[in-house]
Design an enzyme around this catalytic site. Structure first.
Site, mmCIF file in Angstrom:
data_model
loop_
_atom_site.group_PDB
_atom_site.id
_atom_site.type_symbol
_atom_site.label_atom_id
_atom_site.label_comp_id
_atom_site.label_asym_id
_atom_site.label_seq_id
_atom_site.Cartn_x
_atom_site.Cartn_y
_atom_site.Cartn_z
ATOM 1 N N SER A 34 -7.917 0.551 1.235
ATOM 2 C CA SER A 34 -8.196 1.945 1.604
ATOM 3 C C SER A 34 -9.545 2.406 1.062
ATOM 4 O O SER A 34 -10.310 3.067 1.774
ATOM 5 C CB SER A 34 -7.092 2.877 1.086
ATOM 6 O OG SER A 34 -5.927 2.721 1.863
ATOM 7 N N ARG A 79 0.797 -1.234 0.000
ATOM 8 C CA ARG A 79 0.000 0.000 0.000
ATOM 9 C C ARG A 79 0.821 1.270 0.000
ATOM 10 O O ARG A 79 0.322 2.331 -0.363
ATOM 11 C CB ARG A 79 -0.929 0.003 1.223
ATOM 12 C CG ARG A 79 -1.901 -1.136 1.183
ATOM 13 C CD ARG A 79 -2.638 -1.269 2.496
ATOM 14 N NE ARG A 79 -3.703 -0.303 2.647
ATOM 15 C CZ ARG A 79 -4.347 -0.098 3.789
ATOM 16 N NH1 ARG A 79 -4.019 -0.788 4.858
ATOM 17 N NH2 ARG A 79 -5.313 0.785 3.862
ATOM 18 N N GLN A 105 -1.166 3.172 -5.302
ATOM 19 C CA GLN A 105 -2.278 3.933 -4.707
ATOM 20 C C GLN A 105 -3.616 3.716 -5.424
ATOM 21 O O GLN A 105 -4.634 3.491 -4.775
ATOM 22 C CB GLN A 105 -1.965 5.439 -4.636
ATOM 23 C CG GLN A 105 -0.701 5.794 -3.860
ATOM 24 C CD GLN A 105 -0.654 5.169 -2.482
ATOM 25 O OE1 GLN A 105 -1.567 5.344 -1.704
ATOM 26 N NE2 GLN A 105 0.394 4.420 -2.199
ATOM 27 N N TYR A 120 1.645 0.218 10.399
ATOM 28 C CA TYR A 120 0.550 -0.358 11.187
ATOM 29 C C TYR A 120 0.916 -0.368 12.671
ATOM 30 O O TYR A 120 2.054 -0.125 13.042
ATOM 31 C CB TYR A 120 0.271 -1.799 10.732
ATOM 32 C CG TYR A 120 -0.259 -1.883 9.327
ATOM 33 C CD1 TYR A 120 -1.594 -1.620 9.045
ATOM 34 C CD2 TYR A 120 0.571 -2.213 8.272
ATOM 35 C CE1 TYR A 120 -2.088 -1.696 7.755
ATOM 36 C CE2 TYR A 120 0.096 -2.293 6.973
ATOM 37 C CZ TYR A 120 -1.239 -2.032 6.728
ATOM 38 O OH TYR A 120 -1.715 -2.094 5.449
ATOM 39 N N ASP A 151 -5.363 0.415 -4.345
ATOM 40 C CA ASP A 151 -5.474 0.108 -2.919
ATOM 41 C C ASP A 151 -6.945 -0.061 -2.498
ATOM 42 O O ASP A 151 -7.595 0.860 -2.011
ATOM 43 C CB ASP A 151 -4.797 1.220 -2.111
ATOM 44 C CG ASP A 151 -4.767 0.921 -0.617
ATOM 45 O OD1 ASP A 151 -5.327 -0.110 -0.196
ATOM 46 O OD2 ASP A 151 -4.187 1.735 0.125
HETATM 47 P P1 NAD Z 1 -5.599 -0.448 10.348
HETATM 48 O O1 NAD Z 1 -6.942 -0.746 9.764
HETATM 49 O O2 NAD Z 1 -4.583 -1.520 10.374
HETATM 50 O O3 NAD Z 1 -5.832 0.025 11.831
HETATM 51 C C1 NAD Z 1 -6.684 1.073 12.121
HETATM 52 C C2 NAD Z 1 -6.055 1.876 13.219
HETATM 53 O O4 NAD Z 1 -6.158 1.149 14.438
HETATM 54 C C3 NAD Z 1 -4.568 2.134 13.006
HETATM 55 O O5 NAD Z 1 -4.355 3.534 12.921
HETATM 56 C C4 NAD Z 1 -3.907 1.522 14.228
HETATM 57 O O6 NAD Z 1 -2.800 2.260 14.694
HETATM 58 C C5 NAD Z 1 -5.045 1.536 15.222
HETATM 59 N N1 NAD Z 1 -4.879 0.613 16.351
HETATM 60 C C6 NAD Z 1 -4.440 -0.653 16.356
HETATM 61 N N2 NAD Z 1 -4.421 -1.151 17.607
HETATM 62 C C7 NAD Z 1 -4.869 -0.172 18.424
HETATM 63 C C8 NAD Z 1 -5.079 -0.067 19.814
HETATM 64 N N3 NAD Z 1 -4.825 -1.103 20.637
HETATM 65 N N4 NAD Z 1 -5.554 1.072 20.305
HETATM 66 C C9 NAD Z 1 -5.819 2.119 19.489
HETATM 67 N N5 NAD Z 1 -5.636 2.096 18.160
HETATM 68 C C10 NAD Z 1 -5.170 0.947 17.629
HETATM 69 O O7 NAD Z 1 -4.982 0.821 9.640
HETATM 70 P P2 NAD Z 1 -5.184 1.315 8.150
HETATM 71 O O8 NAD Z 1 -6.364 2.193 8.093
HETATM 72 O O9 NAD Z 1 -5.143 0.157 7.231
HETATM 73 O O10 NAD Z 1 -3.926 2.227 7.974
HETATM 74 C C11 NAD Z 1 -2.687 1.871 8.544
HETATM 75 C C12 NAD Z 1 -1.723 2.956 8.222
HETATM 76 O O11 NAD Z 1 -1.306 2.824 6.887
HETATM 77 C C13 NAD Z 1 -2.276 4.343 8.388
HETATM 78 O O12 NAD Z 1 -1.321 5.156 9.001
HETATM 79 C C14 NAD Z 1 -2.518 4.797 6.993
HETATM 80 O O13 NAD Z 1 -2.426 6.191 6.849
HETATM 81 C C15 NAD Z 1 -1.393 4.092 6.302
HETATM 82 N N6 NAD Z 1 -1.649 3.929 4.880
HETATM 83 C C16 NAD Z 1 -0.752 4.482 4.064
HETATM 84 C C17 NAD Z 1 -0.958 4.405 2.724
HETATM 85 C C18 NAD Z 1 0.026 5.034 1.831
HETATM 86 O O14 NAD Z 1 1.165 5.202 2.200
HETATM 87 N N7 NAD Z 1 -0.378 5.460 0.706
HETATM 88 C C19 NAD Z 1 -2.038 3.745 2.208
HETATM 89 C C20 NAD Z 1 -2.938 3.151 3.083
HETATM 90 C C21 NAD Z 1 -2.728 3.253 4.449
#
Ligand code: NAD
Length: 414
Positions: free
Chosen positions: A132, A120, A126, A227, A129
């Site tokens: 997302s 991702r 992008q 993550y 994805d």
């Molecule tokens: P995710 O679905 O894996 O998790 C959702 C959120 O839950 C995360 O922010 C995580 O830190 C939080 N979490 C996990 N355990 C927790 C706890 N015990 N207490 C509180 N919060 C907790 O996350 P996601 O939405 O798939 O995204 C993960 C990261 O990847 C994000 O920072 C996102 O911005 C990033 N991302 C980046 C790109 C890119 O670079 N283009 C693309 C997609 C996602």
């Protein structure tokens, strides 16, 4: 090359992998597009609309015989049994949580491409994805469900009949879904606060309108690839206890916390639910058959606790907005498919990081290192194992609840 779209068979699944708008794009790349009759019904796309866009409407058997079969979820066992060597299947195959399916696809000689394994963080990935795009929809819908269930207003209302104070909404987990939930609740007029165990998410959460709740009992818990890591037992208990104080002060709580390859952490305990005011609402986006972020949540159901708190087991949210979710998914899967072909033919190159991330079976074998480790099979040359290709395991943003054994996912996939 024939590319087909099959009707999804998972219970309650309304999405379709390709919408009519995307058919022209695939045809202009030299592909013949076949669509199973009725495939688009759940997302309000008729057979005629596909035919008008230049697709051929066919039976399920014909769709499953195409060179490339596109889907949203996973093929059911009946579909797998009719696939033949050399075919390509692309979908959210959830290989980290369904090793049996991966093994069956390998045994069938199918090249399986899993949308949920896309690296991702690669800029060129992008547009592909799907995790997302679908998480965005889920976060939006979670906020709407919370507002619809709540017996009072989200915005501040000053009327001749009195003043309604704005609802106080707490979003736990500020990844893609959480940020969308914050933005949506804010747009509805609620006062929103948020918490995530990764402090680096703070700026993004603030930028969409949340104030941040800091916990003093738990330190930063960033894992690999952007993550979160799983918390230790002590950290988990301290977090639950401190969070309970914040939860009690809110009207609506939306939980989105996930740790890739693990069960979703339990954030809202029974005691925390008891501390909430009657009429409060909790939306659990991690709800699954084994539990979720919230004690007692049941996927697909709204449970009213004895103390009068509604707990919404918000599973399958993208499917509940099938038209929007399918349109976005169609763009994701078309972008990936077009990336994998050259001059109308498939041109797989597993030395390419993106392709190595998504291709899970090929030539009769499991080829993704994150999966070969589980299957006890050596990884094949050309397969990459980057943290960037360490996405969520499951069919949706959400897998299993915390507190139980982690899934059989190798360290490289966490
Ligand atoms: P995710 O679905 O894996 O998790 C959702 C959120 O839950 C995360 O922010 C995580 O830190 C939080 N979490 C996990 N355990 C927790 C706890 N015990 N207490 C509180 N919060 C907790 O996350 P996601 O939405 O798939 O995204 C993960 C990261 O990847 C994000 O920072 C996102 O911005 C990033 N991302 C980046 C790109 C890119 O670079 N283009 C693309 C997609 C996602």
């Amino acid at each position: 090359m024939k590319v087909s779209v099959v009707k999804e068979t998972a219970p309650g699944e309304r999405r379709v992998a390709i919408v009519p708008e995307a058919v022209a794009k695939l045809r202009s790349a030299g592909l013949e597009v076949l669509v199973q009759s009725g495939a688009g019904d759940g997302a309000w796309h008729t057979d005629d609309s596909y035919a008008d866009a230049g697709a051929t409407v066919v039976s399920r058997a014909d769709a499953l015989a195409a060179d490339v079969v596109l889907m949203v979820g996973k093929p059911d066992s009946a579909a797998v049994s009719v696939l033949h060597p050399g075919q390509v299947v692309i979908g959210l195959l959830a290989p980290l949580t369904d090793p049996d399916l991966t093994a069956a696809l390998a045994a069938a000689g199918v090249t399986a491409v899993s949308m949920d394994m896309i690296p991702r963080t690669l800029p060129r990935a992008q547009p592909m994805d799907a995790l997302s795009s679908q998480a965005n929809i889920a976060g939006y819908k979670a906020a709407l469900l919370g507002a619809a269930q709540f017996g009072r207003f989200f915005p501040l209302l000053i009327t001749a009949a009195g003043t309604a104070r704005p609802a106080k909404v707490l979003v736990l987990g500020t990844g893609v879904a959480g940020l969308q939930a914050i933005g949506t609740a804010r747009r509805l007029g609620a006062v929103v606060s948020a918490y995530d165990v990764r402090p680096e998410t703070r700026t993004e959460a603030e930028s969409v309108g949340a104030t941040i709740n800091e916990l003093t009992s738990v330190g930063p818990a960033a894992g690999e690839g952007g993550y979160a890591r799983a918390l230790t037992e002590d950290e988990r208990m301290a977090q639950q206890q401190e969070l309970a104080g914040h939860i009690a002060r809110h009207d609506v709580v939306i939980t989105t916390a996930q740790v890739p390859g693990r069960r979703p952490p339990l954030l809202v305990t029974e005691d925390a639910l008891k501390s909430m005011t009657p009429g409060s609402v909790v939306v659990d986006m991690g709800a699954s058959t084994l539990g979720g972020n919230v004690a007692g949540s049941v996927p697909g159901e709204t449970v009213l606790t004895e103390s009068g708190v509604a707990v919404i087991g918000a599973s399958g949210l993208p499917s509940s907005m099938a038209a929007a979710a399918s349109a976005m998914y169609a763009r994701n899967i078309s972008a990936l498919l077009l990336y994998l072909i050259s001059e109308g033919e498939l041109a797989l190159d597993r030395d390419d990081e993106l392709q190595a991330g998504v291709v899970i079976t090929s030539g009769g074998a499991i080829v993704h290192p994150a999966l070969t480790a589980v299957a006890g099979q050596p990884a094949q040359a050309g397969a990459a194992s980057s943290p960037a290709s360490s996405p969520h395991p499951p069919d949706q943003p959400g897998n299993q609840p915390d507190g139980g054994a982690p899934r059989a996912v190798p360290r490289s996939a966490r």
